[in-house]
Design a protein around this motif. Structure first.
Motif, mmCIF file in Angstrom:
data_model
loop_
_atom_site.group_PDB
_atom_site.id
_atom_site.type_symbol
_atom_site.label_atom_id
_atom_site.label_comp_id
_atom_site.label_asym_id
_atom_site.label_seq_id
_atom_site.Cartn_x
_atom_site.Cartn_y
_atom_site.Cartn_z
ATOM 1 N N ALA A 21 0.837 -1.204 0.000
ATOM 2 C CA ALA A 21 0.000 0.000 0.000
ATOM 3 C C ALA A 21 0.872 1.254 0.000
ATOM 4 O O ALA A 21 0.556 2.243 -0.671
ATOM 5 N N SER A 22 1.982 1.222 0.737
ATOM 6 C CA SER A 22 2.893 2.366 0.767
ATOM 7 C C SER A 22 3.493 2.625 -0.603
ATOM 8 O O SER A 22 3.600 3.778 -1.048
ATOM 9 N N LEU A 23 3.882 1.554 -1.290
ATOM 10 C CA LEU A 23 4.428 1.715 -2.642
ATOM 11 C C LEU A 23 3.371 2.272 -3.586
ATOM 12 O O LEU A 23 3.659 3.125 -4.438
ATOM 13 N N ARG A 24 2.157 1.781 -3.436
ATOM 14 C CA ARG A 24 1.065 2.255 -4.278
ATOM 15 C C ARG A 24 0.782 3.743 -4.051
ATOM 16 O O ARG A 24 0.533 4.492 -4.994
ATOM 17 N N MET A 25 0.830 4.160 -2.789
ATOM 18 C CA MET A 25 0.538 5.546 -2.428
ATOM 19 C C MET A 25 1.775 6.445 -2.504
ATOM 20 O O MET A 25 1.664 7.657 -2.349
ATOM 21 N N ARG A 26 2.929 5.821 -2.680
ATOM 22 C CA ARG A 26 4.195 6.547 -2.695
ATOM 23 C C ARG A 26 4.398 7.337 -1.400
ATOM 24 O O ARG A 26 4.795 8.496 -1.392
ATOM 25 N N SER A 27 4.129 6.668 -0.297
ATOM 26 C CA SER A 27 4.299 7.262 1.026
ATOM 27 C C SER A 27 4.482 6.138 2.040
ATOM 28 O O SER A 27 3.928 5.053 1.886
ATOM 29 N N TRP A 28 5.248 6.440 3.106
ATOM 30 C CA TRP A 28 5.460 5.455 4.156
ATOM 31 C C TRP A 28 4.400 5.521 5.244
ATOM 32 O O TRP A 28 4.511 4.813 6.240
ATOM 33 N N TRP A 29 3.371 6.343 5.098
ATOM 34 C CA TRP A 29 2.348 6.454 6.134
ATOM 35 C C TRP A 29 1.699 5.116 6.505
ATOM 36 O O TRP A 29 1.526 4.823 7.699
ATOM 37 N N PRO A 30 1.282 4.282 5.563
ATOM 38 C CA PRO A 30 0.643 3.013 5.966
ATOM 39 C C PRO A 30 1.532 2.136 6.837
ATOM 40 O O PRO A 30 1.084 1.639 7.882
ATOM 41 N N PHE B 254 -8.133 -0.630 6.068
ATOM 42 C CA PHE B 254 -8.182 0.828 5.952
ATOM 43 C C PHE B 254 -7.220 1.345 4.880
ATOM 44 O O PHE B 254 -7.618 2.096 3.983
ATOM 45 N N PHE B 255 -5.959 0.955 4.971
ATOM 46 C CA PHE B 255 -4.982 1.492 4.034
ATOM 47 C C PHE B 255 -5.104 0.872 2.641
ATOM 48 O O PHE B 255 -4.812 1.538 1.644
ATOM 49 N N SER B 256 -5.551 -0.363 2.554
ATOM 50 C CA SER B 256 -5.771 -0.958 1.236
ATOM 51 C C SER B 256 -6.912 -0.251 0.505
ATOM 52 O O SER B 256 -6.855 -0.045 -0.713
ATOM 53 N N SER B 257 -7.947 0.115 1.245
ATOM 54 C CA SER B 257 -9.079 0.806 0.617
ATOM 55 C C SER B 257 -8.645 2.143 0.038
ATOM 56 O O SER B 257 -9.158 2.579 -1.002
ATOM 57 N N ILE B 258 -7.676 2.790 0.685
ATOM 58 C CA ILE B 258 -7.174 4.071 0.183
ATOM 59 C C ILE B 258 -6.207 3.852 -0.982
ATOM 60 O O ILE B 258 -6.307 4.509 -2.017
ATOM 61 N N PHE C 3 -3.937 12.488 0.032
ATOM 62 C CA PHE C 3 -4.317 11.155 0.500
ATOM 63 C C PHE C 3 -5.799 11.078 0.799
ATOM 64 O O PHE C 3 -6.434 10.062 0.588
ATOM 65 N N ALA C 4 -6.332 12.169 1.360
ATOM 66 C CA ALA C 4 -7.732 12.156 1.766
ATOM 67 C C ALA C 4 -8.667 11.972 0.585
ATOM 68 O O ALA C 4 -9.768 11.465 0.718
ATOM 69 N N THR C 5 -8.208 12.380 -0.599
ATOM 70 C CA THR C 5 -9.018 12.192 -1.805
ATOM 71 C C THR C 5 -8.660 10.903 -2.524
ATOM 72 O O THR C 5 -9.109 10.650 -3.627
ATOM 73 N N ARG C 6 -7.774 10.118 -1.887
ATOM 74 C CA ARG C 6 -7.367 8.823 -2.410
ATOM 75 C C ARG C 6 -6.642 8.939 -3.746
ATOM 76 O O ARG C 6 -6.786 8.109 -4.632
#
Length: 231
Positions: free
Chosen positions: A77-86, A149-153, A217-220
């Motif tokens: 999920a982090s790779l997908r979002m390009r962020s380490w937040w998850p 939660f993070f997969s849904s985003i 992120f909030a807008t996915r």
């Protein structure tokens, strides 16, 4: 989900854990009576052929099983979002839940249902530091909840898919609790309190994410940088 709602859910779960813990130390309380009523059936001895299956299901909350799975899913999920937040928040929630569970186990020193009444403050009768609350239940609540939660985003799940995945995560947590009670690894109150500790830690992480994560992120929508900074 707004950060305010997530914080209220976390606070409600924390209050419930505190209330259950306090009530357990009162003499002849209803929670202890229910614990002993369920344990009196000795299910794992009466239906021993189901024990192997129950053990497999119970392992869905075991740290050595679920933590690597959670980190892999949140890593993707982090790779997908390009962020380490998850990974960061999922790992932090898991750590916080483990610390709280460990502290309460040390504080209560509760004995196993297989040893008779659920006594407290008897370190010589517990395997490590006590059974209350259940670490398996806490682990399951944090790990499966964070993955949903993070997969849904990350993958932009629809409301319908997210709802089904959430119900699936809840079902896993319930099954972990049922099998642990069936095997008499824990009292029912251990499992309920453990799950609530996990819920509190999970929704604290969600609240932090909703408040501090970049607005994109909030807008996915994917972000451009792999970091933890806000914009």
């Amino acid at each position: 989900m707004s950060s305010g709602l997530a914080l209220r859910i976390a606070a409600a779960a924390a209050v419930l854990v505190t209330a259950i813990t306090v009530v357990l130390f009162l003499p002849d309380n209803l929670i202890l009576q229910f614990d002993q009523y369920v344990a009196s059936y000795n299910h794992y001895q009466r239906l021993s052929e189901l024990s192997a299956i129950a053990q497999v299901v119970d392992d869905l909350g075991r740290r050595l099983v679920i933590l690597p799975v959670m980190l892999i899913v949140l890593g993707l999920a982090s790779l997908r979002m390009r962020s380490w937040w998850p990974v960061f928040l999922g790992g932090a929630a898991f750590f916080v839940a483990s610390v709280v569970v460990g502290f309460l186990k040390f504080l209560t020193q509760r004995t196993s249902p297989r040893l008779g009444p659920g006594d407290f403050g008897l370190p010589e009768l517990v395997d490590t530091i006590g059974l209350y609350p259940s670490g398996h239940a806490a682990n399951a609540a944090v790990a499966w909840g964070a993955m949903v939660f993070f997969s849904s985003i990350a993958w932009g799940w629809s409301r319908k898919v997210t709802l089904y995945a959430t119900l699936g995560a809840i079902l896993v947590v319930v099954l972990v609790g049922v099998t642990s009670a069936y095997l008499q690894y824990h009292w029912v109150s251990d499992l309920v309190s453990g799950a609530l500790v996990g819920v509190a830690a999970l929704f604290l992480a969600i609240a932090w994410y909703e408040r501090r994560a970049p607005a994109a992120f909030a807008t996915r929508a994917p972000v451009e940088r792999l970091d933890l900074s806000t914009r």
